[in-house]
Design an enzyme around this catalytic site. Structure first.
Site, short mmCIF file in Angstrom:
data_model
loop_
_atom_site.label_atom_id
_atom_site.label_comp_id
_atom_site.label_asym_id
_atom_site.label_seq_id
_atom_site.Cartn_x
_atom_site.Cartn_y
_atom_site.Cartn_z
N ASN A 191 23.09 -43.33 -28.02
CA ASN A 191 23.15 -41.87 -27.99
C ASN A 191 24.33 -41.43 -27.11
O ASN A 191 24.34 -41.78 -25.93
CB ASN A 191 21.84 -41.32 -27.43
CG ASN A 191 21.77 -39.81 -27.55
OD1 ASN A 191 22.45 -39.22 -28.38
ND2 ASN A 191 20.95 -39.20 -26.73
N ASP A 223 29.15 -46.66 -20.44
CA ASP A 223 27.77 -46.22 -20.73
C ASP A 223 26.86 -47.45 -20.84
O ASP A 223 25.97 -47.49 -21.70
CB ASP A 223 27.70 -45.36 -22.00
CG ASP A 223 26.41 -44.55 -22.06
OD1 ASP A 223 25.60 -44.59 -21.11
OD2 ASP A 223 26.20 -43.86 -23.08
O1 DOR Z 1 22.57 -44.65 -25.45
C1 DOR Z 1 22.31 -44.15 -24.37
N1 DOR Z 1 21.55 -44.78 -23.45
N2 DOR Z 1 22.77 -42.93 -24.09
C2 DOR Z 1 22.42 -42.25 -22.99
O2 DOR Z 1 22.89 -41.14 -22.81
C3 DOR Z 1 21.47 -42.83 -22.03
C4 DOR Z 1 21.47 -44.31 -22.12
C5 DOR Z 1 20.30 -44.95 -21.40
O3 DOR Z 1 20.01 -44.57 -20.26
O4 DOR Z 1 19.68 -45.86 -21.97
#
Ligand code: DOR
Length: 444
Positions: free
Chosen positions: A298, A325
């Site tokens: 995400n 990320d």
């Molecule tokens: O893919 C994602 N994982 N997007 C995010 O914004 C949060 C993250 C997570 O904390 O796992």
């Protein structure tokens, strides 16, 4: 000690007070994007600080000598966006294991996002992070929440968080949907010169979606997350930054429309910066045809057009930074039906290889451009003293073998979690040494 590491004896270039330097990095191609330096040089380090940058023919005296001929020597990489899961999900990652993954990936500084359990929304929680960071292998910088409990309702005691050492605030993982709440946070952050990192997602548009909304989601019968779910909030955030005069940093940009909005805003002089992840400039939603849950992220992986727009944005400077990320998840959580898997993939140990393979080798970015987005640009956004190879700067240095290729094997990751869709990929560019404050913390 092998022959290449044996100290050379010479009367020249002694360390301070005539003593040997602690470390010399000899004969590498040294790139410092900020000063546009890109030349063969020797770097001399003492007491954790870069003391001299000399011509390659200069003779040196040092306790340890690293021969860097054929290697690229760059400022230690800085990841402004990682999830380290401590406190709360130490089974997936801890600050220590996250730091091990970081240094194996060439990072000397990483920022940990506050969407832990409980979230980092008060001074005590920030102090906890810095306490745990004492035995990390790299520098850890804490990001605090924008809102209490990441609920999006009430802003945190931002001054308290700054006093405890946060370098930015973010509710990453979730957006701040209430514009008035974000406006308040921006007004405080402007007074404190504190960056606000925004996760742009209109939950009313994205809710229930598991992948990019488009041709492939329709073919697979999966519910989609449309591009406008991101772009509508990017547009709002830019307007709020303009209105308040505060700085906003847009996290993990994934669509062509977002890149266009940010490009226009920058042209108007609005204080907006942004980052893209290696997965968003490498993968498209095609991969979801395999139902690979490790590719469920995400914002979601988008289309070829979006990937190309991100590359253009990286090239023309619209996209300032490359951030991982890094989002560790356990195997049990990911080995489920696509719809039920959590969003996120690990990224610290593949980021540099993807940057070199997808951007440098394919001539999307020069070495200097690519390294700037992993060093000085995030350092400037976060007001960190780093991201430079310069006299009197901390000796945070990454040495890369630009030619070596390797096969990604997630089972060998230093991270506690293995949720990467890049297993089996051949990447070019390997970390040889990661050096933090003059100490070798990783040797590849
Ligand atoms: O893919 C994602 N994982 N997007 C995010 O914004 C949060 C993250 C997570 O904390 O796992």
């Amino acid at each position: 000690m092998n022959k290449s590491e044996r100290p050379q004896i010479s009367s020249q270039s002694k360390g301070e007070k005539g003593l040997d330097f602690d470390l010399a990095i000899v004969g590498g191609r040294v790139i410092d994007p900020e000063s546009r330096m890109d030349r063969i040089a020797n770097i001399l380090v003492q007491n954790g600080v870069i003391k001299r940058i000399e011509k390659p023919e200069s003779k040196i005296r040092a306790k340890r000598i690293i021969q860097a001929k054929g290697k690229v020597v760059v400022p230690g990489l800085i990841d402004m966006h990682a999830h380290l899961r401590e406190p709360g999900r130490e089974d997936e990652e801890t600050i220590h294991t996250g730091s091990c993954a970081a240094v194996a990936g060439g990072f000397t500084s990483i920022c940990c996002m506050p969407n832990t359990q409980p979230p980092i929304d008060n001074q005590e929680a920030v102090r906890f992070i810095y306490q745990k960071a004492k035995d990390a292998l790299c520098k850890i910088f804490c990001v605090g929440c924008i809102t209490k409990g990441q609920k999006g309702e009430e802003i945190t005691e931002i001054c308290d968080l700054v006093q405890a050492g946060v370098v930015a605030i973010s509710d990453d993982g979730l957006p701040v949907s209430n514009s008035q709440v974000l406006r308040n946070a921006l007004e405080y952050s402007r007074m404190l010169d504190l960056p606000v990192i925004s996760h742009c997602e209109d939950l009313n548009l994205s809710i229930g979606g598991v992948m990019h909304e488009g041709f492939i989601s329709t073919t697979l019968g999966m519910s989609g997350i449309p591009s406008v779910a991101e772009e509508a909030v990017v547009a709002r955030d830019i307007k709020l930054a303009e209105f308040t005069g505060a700085k906003i940093h847009i996290a993990h940009v994934s669509t062509e429309g977002s890149v266009d909005l940010i490009r226009q805003a920058k042209r108007k002089g609005i204080k907006v910066s942004c980052e893209a992840t290696p997965h968003h400039f490498t993968l498209t939603d095609e991969i979801i045809r395999t139902f690979e849950t490790n590719a469920k992220v995400n914002p979601p992986l988008r289309t070829r057009k979006d990937v190309d727009a991100i590359k253009r944005g990286l090239f023309d400077g619209t996209i300032d930074c490359i951030a991982t990320d890094h989002a560790p998840h356990s195997i049990e959580e990911k080995e489920v039906e696509f719809d039920s898997a959590p969003f996120g993939m690990v990224g610290l140990e593949t980021a540099l290889g993807l940057v070199i393979t997808e951007l440098v080798k394919k001539r999307v970015l020069s070495w200097t451009q690519a390294i700037a987005k992993l060093t000085i640009n995030p350092a400037k956004i976060l007001n960190l003293k780093g991201g430079r190879i310069k006299r009197n700067f901390p000796a945070d240095i990454t040495i890369i073998d630009p030619k070596a290729s390797w096969i990604v094997d997630p089972s060998k990751f230093h991270s506690k979690s293995k949720n990467s869709p890049f297993g089996g990929w051949k990447l070019q560019g390997k970390v040889c040494y990661t050096i933090v404050d003059g100490k070798v913390v990783y040797q590849g």
